[in-house]
Structures are given as C-alpha cells and as structure tokens.
Write a protein that holds these residues in place. Structure first.
Motif, PDB file in Angstrom:
ATOM      1  N   ARG A  22     -72.969  85.412 -17.915  1.00 27.64           N
ATOM      2  CA  ARG A  22     -72.779  84.122 -18.564  1.00 27.64           C
ATOM      3  C   ARG A  22     -71.439  83.479 -18.224  1.00 27.64           C
ATOM      4  NH1 ARG A  22     -72.649  87.523 -23.886  1.00 27.64           N
ATOM      5  NH2 ARG A  22     -70.405  87.842 -24.199  1.00 27.64           N
ATOM      6  N   ALA A  23     -70.719  84.021 -17.246  1.00 31.54           N
ATOM      7  CA  ALA A  23     -69.415  83.452 -16.887  1.00 31.54           C
ATOM      8  C   ALA A  23     -69.284  83.383 -15.365  1.00 31.54           C
ATOM      9  CB  ALA A  23     -68.286  84.279 -17.501  1.00 31.54           C
ATOM     10  N   ASP A  24     -70.226  82.679 -14.747  1.00 36.70           N
ATOM     11  CA  ASP A  24     -70.205  82.583 -13.285  1.00 36.70           C
ATOM     12  C   ASP A  24     -68.915  81.939 -12.788  1.00 36.70           C
ATOM     13  OD1 ASP A  24     -72.717  83.646 -13.423  1.00 36.70           O
ATOM     14  OD2 ASP A  24     -73.759  81.906 -12.585  1.00 36.70           O
ATOM     15  N   GLY A  25     -68.430  80.927 -13.504  1.00 32.69           N
ATOM     16  CA  GLY A  25     -67.207  80.259 -13.084  1.00 32.69           C
ATOM     17  C   GLY A  25     -66.035  81.215 -13.012  1.00 32.69           C
ATOM     18  N   ALA A  26     -65.895  82.060 -14.043  1.00 27.34           N
ATOM     19  CA  ALA A  26     -64.820  83.052 -14.055  1.00 27.34           C
ATOM     20  C   ALA A  26     -65.008  84.064 -12.930  1.00 27.34           C
ATOM     21  CB  ALA A  26     -64.783  83.765 -15.402  1.00 27.34           C
ATOM     22  N   ALA A  27     -66.256  84.408 -12.649  1.00 24.91           N
ATOM     23  CA  ALA A  27     -66.534  85.363 -11.568  1.00 24.91           C
ATOM     24  C   ALA A  27     -66.078  84.804 -10.224  1.00 24.91           C
ATOM     25  CB  ALA A  27     -68.020  85.703 -11.538  1.00 24.91           C
ATOM     26  N   TYR A  28     -66.401  83.553  -9.958  1.00 21.30           N
ATOM     27  CA  TYR A  28     -65.992  82.951  -8.691  1.00 21.30           C
ATOM     28  C   TYR A  28     -64.458  82.839  -8.603  1.00 21.30           C
ATOM     29  CZ  TYR A  28     -70.857  81.731  -7.645  1.00 21.30           C
ATOM     30  OH  TYR A  28     -72.201  81.782  -7.369  1.00 21.30           O
ATOM     31  N   GLN A  29     -63.816  82.547  -9.717  1.00 19.27           N
ATOM     32  CA  GLN A  29     -62.354  82.485  -9.707  1.00 19.27           C
ATOM     33  C   GLN A  29     -61.744  83.850  -9.401  1.00 19.27           C
ATOM     34  OE1 GLN A  29     -60.151  79.944 -12.611  1.00 19.27           O
ATOM     35  NE2 GLN A  29     -62.174  79.621 -13.533  1.00 19.27           N
ATOM     36  N   TRP A  30     -62.328  84.913  -9.967  1.00 17.99           N
ATOM     37  CA  TRP A  30     -61.824  86.276  -9.698  1.00 17.99           C
ATOM     38  C   TRP A  30     -62.012  86.638  -8.224  1.00 17.99           C
ATOM     39  CZ3 TRP A  30     -58.905  89.968 -11.813  1.00 17.99           C
ATOM     40  CH2 TRP A  30     -58.985  91.272 -11.309  1.00 17.99           C
ATOM     41  N   ILE A  31     -63.163  86.282  -7.662  1.00 15.79           N
ATOM     42  CA  ILE A  31     -63.409  86.573  -6.251  1.00 15.79           C
ATOM     43  C   ILE A  31     -62.347  85.921  -5.376  1.00 15.79           C
ATOM     44  CG2 ILE A  31     -64.987  86.202  -4.309  1.00 15.79           C
ATOM     45  CD1 ILE A  31     -67.312  86.396  -6.340  1.00 15.79           C
ATOM     46  N   ASP A  32     -62.104  84.638  -5.588  1.00 16.13           N
ATOM     47  CA  ASP A  32     -61.085  83.942  -4.793  1.00 16.13           C
ATOM     48  C   ASP A  32     -59.697  84.546  -5.004  1.00 16.13           C
ATOM     49  OD1 ASP A  32     -62.884  82.207  -3.635  1.00 16.13           O
ATOM     50  OD2 ASP A  32     -62.504  80.555  -5.040  1.00 16.13           O
ATOM     51  N   PHE A  33     -59.421  84.935  -6.225  1.00 23.39           N
ATOM     52  CA  PHE A  33     -58.105  85.477  -6.579  1.00 23.39           C
ATOM     53  C   PHE A  33     -57.849  86.800  -5.876  1.00 23.39           C
ATOM     54  CE2 PHE A  33     -55.733  88.360  -9.423  1.00 23.39           C
ATOM     55  CZ  PHE A  33     -54.540  87.673  -9.534  1.00 23.39           C
ATOM     56  N   VAL A  34     -58.793  87.742  -5.960  1.00 19.21           N
ATOM     57  CA  VAL A  34     -58.542  89.068  -5.391  1.00 19.21           C
ATOM     58  C   VAL A  34     -58.659  89.081  -3.872  1.00 19.21           C
ATOM     59  CG1 VAL A  34     -59.209  90.313  -7.476  1.00 19.21           C
ATOM     60  CG2 VAL A  34     -60.939  89.843  -5.722  1.00 19.21           C
ATOM     61  N   MET A  35     -59.239  88.053  -3.287  1.00 18.88           N
ATOM     62  CA  MET A  35     -59.324  87.993  -1.830  1.00 18.88           C
ATOM     63  C   MET A  35     -58.090  87.348  -1.198  1.00 18.88           C
ATOM     64  SD  MET A  35     -61.971  89.650  -1.034  1.00 18.88           S
ATOM     65  CE  MET A  35     -62.071  89.281   0.718  1.00 18.88           C
ATOM     66  N   ARG A  36     -57.182  86.816  -2.008  1.00 16.83           N
ATOM     67  CA  ARG A  36     -55.917  86.342  -1.445  1.00 16.83           C
ATOM     68  C   ARG A  36     -55.164  87.525  -0.863  1.00 16.83           C
ATOM     69  NH1 ARG A  36     -54.287  83.001  -6.669  1.00 16.83           N
ATOM     70  NH2 ARG A  36     -52.330  84.141  -6.353  1.00 16.83           N
ATOM     71  N   PRO A  37     -54.593  87.422   0.337  1.00 13.26           N
ATOM     72  CA  PRO A  37     -54.013  88.580   1.022  1.00 13.26           C
ATOM     73  C   PRO A  37     -53.038  89.389   0.182  1.00 13.26           C
ATOM     74  CG  PRO A  37     -54.095  86.714   2.500  1.00 13.26           C
ATOM     75  CD  PRO A  37     -54.511  86.192   1.158  1.00 13.26           C
ATOM     76  N   GLU A  38     -52.151  88.721  -0.549  1.00  9.95           N
ATOM     77  CA  GLU A  38     -51.154  89.464  -1.313  1.00  9.95           C
ATOM     78  C   GLU A  38     -51.795  90.260  -2.452  1.00  9.95           C
ATOM     79  OE1 GLU A  38     -51.341  85.305  -3.203  1.00  9.95           O
ATOM     80  OE2 GLU A  38     -51.539  86.225  -1.214  1.00  9.95           O
ATOM     81  N   ASN A  39     -52.898  89.733  -3.020  1.00 12.78           N
ATOM     82  CA  ASN A  39     -53.594  90.455  -4.083  1.00 12.78           C
ATOM     83  C   ASN A  39     -54.477  91.557  -3.516  1.00 12.78           C
ATOM     84  OD1 ASN A  39     -52.412  88.786  -5.999  1.00 12.78           O
ATOM     85  ND2 ASN A  39     -54.111  87.325  -5.968  1.00 12.78           N
ATOM     86  N   ALA A  40     -55.144  91.270  -2.406  1.00  7.88           N
ATOM     87  CA  ALA A  40     -55.973  92.286  -1.756  1.00  7.88           C
ATOM     88  C   ALA A  40     -55.126  93.460  -1.280  1.00  7.88           C
ATOM     89  CB  ALA A  40     -56.738  91.667  -0.588  1.00  7.88           C
ATOM     90  N   ALA A  41     -53.885  93.190  -0.860  1.00  6.44           N
ATOM     91  CA  ALA A  41     -52.995  94.278  -0.426  1.00  6.44           C
ATOM     92  C   ALA A  41     -52.661  95.209  -1.581  1.00  6.44           C
ATOM     93  CB  ALA A  41     -51.717  93.691   0.172  1.00  6.44           C
ATOM     94  N   LEU A  42     -52.527  94.669  -2.792  1.00  7.98           N
ATOM     95  CA  LEU A  42     -52.291  95.515  -3.961  1.00  7.98           C
ATOM     96  C   LEU A  42     -53.490  96.409  -4.247  1.00  7.98           C
ATOM     97  CD1 LEU A  42     -50.477  93.043  -6.395  1.00  7.98           C
ATOM     98  CD2 LEU A  42     -49.471  94.957  -5.135  1.00  7.98           C
ATOM     99  N   ILE A  43     -54.691  95.880  -4.016  1.00 10.95           N
ATOM    100  CA  ILE A  43     -55.898  96.686  -4.207  1.00 10.95           C
ATOM    101  C   ILE A  43     -55.972  97.772  -3.143  1.00 10.95           C
ATOM    102  CG2 ILE A  43     -58.429  96.614  -4.114  1.00 10.95           C
ATOM    103  CD1 ILE A  43     -58.192  93.805  -5.428  1.00 10.95           C
ATOM    104  N   MET A  44     -55.575  97.446  -1.912  1.00  9.89           N
ATOM    105  CA  MET A  44     -55.503  98.471  -0.871  1.00  9.89           C
ATOM    106  C   MET A  44     -54.568  99.600  -1.297  1.00  9.89           C
ATOM    107  SD  MET A  44     -55.316  96.271   2.680  1.00  9.89           S
ATOM    108  CE  MET A  44     -55.056  97.764   3.654  1.00  9.89           C
TER     109      MET A  44
END
Length: 352
Positions: A270-292
């Motif tokens: 029920r929160a597709d908008g928030a889901a898309y925002q999270w996807i864009d957020f974690v795919m930013r290089p500096e954030n994805a590097a933290l996940i790595m």
C-alpha cells in the motif's frame, strides 16, 4: 461567545492539521535480507523523505512463504532473488508489475538491469529490478585445504570432520554440478531433473559422516573458519570477503552459482510511492557503497564500487577477475513445482 466560537474553531483546525500530518507520514514495510538495509541508511532516508522504514529480515523461502500466506499483503517492498519471481508469481500471484517510469534507471548497471528485466518479464510487464548480486560455492582455508575445489571435495576422507555445509538447495545444485550433471539445463525435463537431484541427494547423504557441522547463520560459519574448527565449507562469496579482510588466506570456488537480489512490489502493498523512493535512494552510488560495506555483496548501482572502501575493492577484484565472472553459473528462473521436488530430496537427506 464569539471568542469562545473562535477558540473552538481554532482548536478544531489545529486538530485537523495534526491528523493530516499523521495521515501523510508514510511507512515503508521492507522485507529484505540481513545487512541490506543498514540502520544508518534507514535513518538517512527518514531524514531526507520523512518516511519511516520497518525492516523485516528474511530469505527467499521466507519471503515467498510470508507473501503466499497473505496473498501479497503485509509488505510494500520485498527482495527475493531473481530466480524466485516467475515461478511463485505463476503459482501464487504474490507480486505486481513495476512502473519503470517511476524509477531512475540510469542508476543501474545496464547489463544487470537488462538481464533482470528479461528474466522477470511476464506478459510484457517487468516484475523486478536488480539490487545486489553475488555467488555461493565452496570457500577454503587455503593453507589447510589447498586441494578443495568443489563441494565434492568436502566429502574426501582427508577432511573428514573438518568441513561444513547446509542441507539446502544450493548444496544440492553444487553437488550435481560437481559430478558432471547440469541441473539448470534439465529444468524443462522433470524426469531428467528428478534423476539429477536424486543422485545429488544420495551424495549429500553419503557425505554426512564427513561434516563437522551444518551451519545456520553466517556468524557460526565465520567463527568455525576463524578458529580452525573447519577448513572448508559451502558458503557465500561474502564470507570469503570478510575472512580475507581479516587477513586469512581464503580460496574460493572457481565455478560458483550466481544470484541477483531484486526489488519487487508485493501484490497488495500500500506504499508504492515510498517503495520507489527507497529504490532510487539505495541505488545512489554513495548509499549503495554503504550496503556493499555492510553486506560484502556487489550492487547493481553504477559507480558504487568506485566509492567503496579500498580493502573491500581489493577482495572483490581478487575473487572476481573477468575470467571468474565469466565462469559464474547464474541461477535461471525456477519453474513451478521444481522446489517441491527438491524439498522432498532434501528432507530425505536430513532424515538419514
């Protein structure tokens, strides 16, 4: 009297504003793997967007089980592996297609993006995007088990009582490949596939006398390798990265099995908008590097590896040379019904 009416009206307006504020505060219910949503990023996302993230840790089997039990309700974003999309969707209708116009696709590595889209497209609609990727195979203490190159070697008498594995689907697949069978090529031939996994199951059962422990979580595996209690194990590339980072001389499978963890929308989220925002957020290089860094997994984010810590980059380069990447056996989509067959074989192994 007029003052009293104005006070009541003002109080009512303040109450409506507060209620509107509460109603507009979104919560993203995220069903994901350990270390893929570190708390630092969750806090950063909340600060940037005002959206709360409720993280539930899971794995492939649990993700499908939870969504199947609710018809795709209870979560707004889930992260199964790429081979767990088409079959479960055909069986249970637990996902809904993505609206790619709401995602910054330029942040994704083109090859992984296109491969994931191609393998998760159903009736012309895309159901998943790539997030992290990695492999599983056999890792070794190279000084103590230099001749171990596949899961079949864990069953050699030379290493009896000094190896570990899991009675899970990956071990079944690895054992089949180690003895010259190709289970992936037999996906479309149920009888042939059954014969392959039956043989692999028999070999896993015969190997049980050699196994020191069947590990259930990464900490157990890592601690057994650190202490020398075991010298080789079936495991993930992330285990090899972590132990290498601690200075251990770790060997890794030359023909591992490859997986891609994805982003999918549960059917009744029920929160597709928030889901898309999270996807864009974690795919930013500096954030994805933290996940790595937190997960020791590669990501599909363009540029993330360039800003990851130097020690992690060195480990990645050591294991994933161009030749090594070319040797990865990527899990194909699992046809409906195959996992039920595998489950019966694994149950027999566990019971012996």
């Amino acid at each position: 009297m007029m003052k009293m009416k104005r006070l009541v009206l003002l109080t009512g307006l303040v109450g409506l504003a507060a209620a509107a504020s509460v109603a507009s505060a979104e919560t993203l219910r995220l069903l994901t793997w350990s270390d893929l949503a570190p708390e630092a990023l969750v806090q950063k996302f909340r600060q940037e967007t005002g959206i709360e993230v409720q993280v539930t840790l899971s794995n492939n089997e649990d993700i499908i089980s939870r969504l199947r039990a609710t018809g795709g309700a209870g979560f707004d974003l889930a992260q199964p592996s790429h081979d767990r999309i088409v079959g479960p969707q055909a069986d249970f209708r637990i996902y809904k297609p993505l609206d790619l116009s709401r995602v910054k696709l330029s942040q994704f590595t083109p090859g992984l993006l296109e491969a994931t889209k191609a393998s998760t497209t159903i009736a012309g609609k895309v159901y998943a995007l790539p997030f992290t990727w990695g492999t599983l195979g056999v890792l070794t203490n190279h000084a103590k088990a230099p001749k171990v190159s596949s899961i079949a070697d864990l069953c050699a008498d030379a290493y009896k009582g000094r190896v570990a594995m899991r009675i899970r689907r990956p071990a079944l697949m690895l054992m089949a490949f180690a003895h010259g069978d190709d289970p992936f090529a037999a996906y479309g031939e149920p009888d042939k596939y059954q014969a392959i996994i039956d043989r692999a199951g028999q070999r896993l059962a015969a190997c049980k006398a050699h196994v020191k422990a069947y590990w259930n979580n990464s900490d157990d595996l890592l601690n057994m390798m650190r202490s020398g209690e075991i010298v080789a194990t079936e495991g993930w590339d992330s285990h090899a990265f972590k132990l290498q980072g601690e200075g251990m001389d770790i060997g890794y499978d030359k023909n591992p099995l490859g997986w891609i963890n994805t982003f999918v929308l549960p059917a009744k989220g029920r929160a597709d908008g928030a889901a898309y925002q999270w996807i864009d957020f974690v795919m930013r290089p500096e954030n994805a590097a933290l996940i790595m860094q937190s997960s020791s997994n590669m990501t599909a984010s363009v540029g993330a590896q360039d800003v990851a810590p130097e020690k992690l980059r060195q480990s990645l380069q050591r294991i994933y040379s161009p030749q090594a990447i070319a040797s990865i056996r990527w899990f194909p989509q699992i046809p409906a019904g195959l996992e039920l067959r595998e489950g019966k074989v694994l149950d027999r192994v566990a019971a012996q």
